[in-house]
Design a protein around this motif. Structure first.
Motif, PDB file in Angstrom:
ATOM      1  N   PRO A 104     -33.634  26.557  31.262  1.00 46.19           N
ATOM      2  CA  PRO A 104     -32.251  26.087  31.417  1.00 46.19           C
ATOM      3  C   PRO A 104     -31.761  25.320  30.183  1.00 46.19           C
ATOM      4  O   PRO A 104     -30.605  25.464  29.785  1.00 46.19           O
ATOM      5  N   GLU A 105     -32.633  24.534  29.564  1.00 43.74           N
ATOM      6  CA  GLU A 105     -32.247  23.808  28.349  1.00 43.74           C
ATOM      7  C   GLU A 105     -31.924  24.777  27.214  1.00 43.74           C
ATOM      8  O   GLU A 105     -30.951  24.576  26.479  1.00 43.74           O
ATOM      9  N   ASP A 106     -32.715  25.828  27.073  1.00 46.00           N
ATOM     10  CA  ASP A 106     -32.435  26.846  26.054  1.00 46.00           C
ATOM     11  C   ASP A 106     -31.063  27.470  26.280  1.00 46.00           C
ATOM     12  O   ASP A 106     -30.283  27.649  25.338  1.00 46.00           O
ATOM     13  N   ILE A 107     -30.774  27.798  27.524  1.00 43.07           N
ATOM     14  CA  ILE A 107     -29.498  28.442  27.858  1.00 43.07           C
ATOM     15  C   ILE A 107     -28.334  27.517  27.527  1.00 43.07           C
ATOM     16  O   ILE A 107     -27.334  27.942  26.940  1.00 43.07           O
ATOM     17  N   ILE A 108     -28.464  26.244  27.861  1.00 47.45           N
ATOM     18  CA  ILE A 108     -27.411  25.278  27.543  1.00 47.45           C
ATOM     19  C   ILE A 108     -27.204  25.188  26.041  1.00 47.45           C
ATOM     20  O   ILE A 108     -26.074  25.221  25.549  1.00 47.45           O
ATOM     21  N   ASN A 109     -28.296  25.103  25.292  1.00 50.15           N
ATOM     22  CA  ASN A 109     -28.191  24.995  23.833  1.00 50.15           C
ATOM     23  C   ASN A 109     -27.567  26.237  23.210  1.00 50.15           C
ATOM     24  O   ASN A 109     -26.685  26.131  22.343  1.00 50.15           O
ATOM     25  N   ILE A 110     -28.005  27.390  23.640  1.00 46.52           N
ATOM     26  CA  ILE A 110     -27.493  28.643  23.069  1.00 46.52           C
ATOM     27  C   ILE A 110     -26.015  28.831  23.404  1.00 46.52           C
ATOM     28  O   ILE A 110     -25.207  29.157  22.532  1.00 46.52           O
ATOM     29  N   THR A 111     -25.655  28.606  24.665  1.00 45.71           N
ATOM     30  CA  THR A 111     -24.266  28.826  25.055  1.00 45.71           C
ATOM     31  C   THR A 111     -23.329  27.796  24.426  1.00 45.71           C
ATOM     32  O   THR A 111     -22.192  28.127  24.087  1.00 45.71           O
ATOM     33  N   ALA A 112     -23.806  26.567  24.249  1.00 49.48           N
ATOM     34  CA  ALA A 112     -22.987  25.556  23.563  1.00 49.48           C
ATOM     35  C   ALA A 112     -22.751  25.963  22.112  1.00 49.48           C
ATOM     36  O   ALA A 112     -21.642  25.837  21.586  1.00 49.48           O
ATOM     37  N   TYR A 113     -23.801  26.458  21.475  1.00 45.97           N
ATOM     38  CA  TYR A 113     -23.682  26.914  20.089  1.00 45.97           C
ATOM     39  C   TYR A 113     -22.676  28.073  19.993  1.00 45.97           C
ATOM     40  O   TYR A 113     -21.777  28.066  19.150  1.00 45.97           O
ATOM     41  N   LEU A 114     -22.824  29.068  20.861  1.00 46.29           N
ATOM     42  CA  LEU A 114     -21.934  30.232  20.816  1.00 46.29           C
ATOM     43  C   LEU A 114     -20.487  29.840  21.079  1.00 46.29           C
ATOM     44  O   LEU A 114     -19.570  30.333  20.424  1.00 46.29           O
TER      45      LEU A 114
END
Length: 100
Positions: free
Chosen positions: A73-83
């Motif tokens: 879930p942390e990876d998903i938050i980081n990736i989607t925030a970046y995108l």
């Protein structure tokens, strides 16, 4: 995959640019743009693909499942925030194609 100081650091998945293009604006006709999209929309898509709740009529969903299967879930938050933070380039009005 982590985002450190605005840069994606290689890790447990494939870089988004591999399929979505260097500018992350997608590759017609089957690979959608992901830059500048809502982080909640992107996170939901990733989660649904991970859980097998999202299926598509083409093989891209199956490919995406292998790409996102190890994301936390942390990876998903980081990736989607970046995108979501990436600017969407403006397209000259004469290059916009209307669809119905």
């Amino acid at each position: 995959m982590k985002v450190v100081r605005g840069e994606i650091v290689r890790g447990k998945t494939t870089a988004c640019t591999t399929c979505h293009g260097e500018d992350l604006l997608g590759v017609a006709p089957d690979v959608p743009p992901i830059t500048g999209r809502s982080p909640s929309y992107l996170a939901r898509e990733i989660f649904d693909i991970q859980q097998g709740a999202r299926n598509g009529s083409n093989s891209n969903v199956a490919l995406m499942r292998t790409v996102v299967e190890k994301l936390t879930p942390e990876d998903i938050i980081n990736i989607t925030a970046y995108l979501a933070s990436r600017p969407v380039p403006s397209v000259p009005s004469d290059q916009i194609v209307a669809t119905r």
